[in-house]
Design an enzyme around this catalytic site. Structure first.
Site, short mmCIF file in Angstrom:
data_model
loop_
_atom_site.label_atom_id
_atom_site.label_comp_id
_atom_site.label_asym_id
_atom_site.label_seq_id
_atom_site.Cartn_x
_atom_site.Cartn_y
_atom_site.Cartn_z
N GLU A 106 -17.51 -4.88 -3.88
CA GLU A 106 -17.08 -5.25 -2.53
C GLU A 106 -17.29 -7.03 -2.66
OE1 GLU A 106 -19.52 -3.34 0.36
OE2 GLU A 106 -19.06 -1.29 -0.42
N ASP A 146 -25.29 -8.86 8.82
CA ASP A 146 -25.69 -9.58 7.65
C ASP A 146 -27.11 -9.90 7.71
OD1 ASP A 146 -23.47 -8.99 6.31
OD2 ASP A 146 -22.36 -11.00 6.55
#
Length: 254
Positions: A45, A56
């Site tokens: 990814e 995140d």
């Protein structure tokens, strides 16, 4: 057949690695991808850095910020990856937020991904119903799998809807937290993994968030087709640069 579907048909458990494109240095992207494949990673990814991420944690945020400072942009990433299929054969997924794709033009973005050999996209802030109504046809036109996230809080109805519009795998977020914030899985997570496995949905599940070593990889893949490691790999890049990728992967797979 799309490379993601081919990989998911293999009998072994899938190890997917996430990293931020353009980190630690702007031009490290291709070397990292090549080294990950060479050392036995099954899928990669590639994070497209964005200034305002949703899920995140601090490690990935810091790497994305540095990558942006290094000069990473959507076009720079496409330029870096233009010849990637001459040397890399495993599935490649771009993970990013919808704003840069919208700015680039969704169809232009998908077309460019197809030209380069990208197999799928993960866009955490693109709602599945908006995708189904407005963008699914475009993604399918260019042979791209759109990978959706589910969490322990996702309703049964929504999981089934996500399953119905997906044709790759479902990204199973291990808990309601940001990346890099866990150090293992307890009974609550294991119950969630079992619950989803028992639903017998058509798309395989790959678990992310909280996988950082061999133990957590094995825990996750008891219940799912594969697992994704992001923050732990980026932390390794931060500490060791690109020189010890083989050792990192061996520590998961050995």
């Amino acid at each position: 057949m799309n490379r993601i579907n081919q990989k998911l048909q293999e009998t072994k458990k899938i190890l997917s690695i996430y990293f931020s494109a353009g980190y630690p240095n702007l031009n490290d992207t291709v070397q990292i991808i090549q080294d990950l494949e060479k050392n036995g990673v099954d899928m990669i990814e590639i994070g497209l850095p964005f200034s305002d991420p949703l899920a995140d944690g601090p490690t990935i945020q810091a790497s994305s910020t540095q990558a942006l400072h290094n000069g990473m942009t959507t076009q720079v990433l496409f330029d870096q990856l233009k010849d990637i299929r001459k040397t890399v054969s495993i599935p490649l997924v771009i993970m990013g937020y919808f704003n840069p794709m919208l700015q680039y033009g969704v169809e232009n973005f998908c077309k460019k991904c197809a030209e380069i050999g990208i197999d799928g996209l993960i866009i955490p802030d693109l709602p599945v119903d908006v995708y189904a109504d407005e963008y699914k046809e475009t993604f399918e036109k260019y042979g791209l799998k759109n990978i959706f996230l589910i969490t322990p809080q996702t309703s049964v109805e929504r999981i089934h809807f996500i399953d119905s519009v997906s044709d790759g795998f479902i990204y199973m977020v291990s808990s309601a937290s940001v990346t890099g914030s866990q150090t293992g899985f307890g009974s609550v997570q294991e119950d969630y993994f079992k619950r989803i496995a028992d639903m017998n949905i058509k798309n395989p599940q790959v678990i992310g968030f909280g996988i950082n070593n061999k133990e957590t990889f094995n825990q996750a893949t008891q219940f799912a087709k594969g697992a994704i490691i992001g923050s732990a790999f980026i932390q390794d890049l931060t500490e060791n640069g690109t020189g010890k990728i083989g050792e990192f992967v061996a520590g998961i797979r050995k």
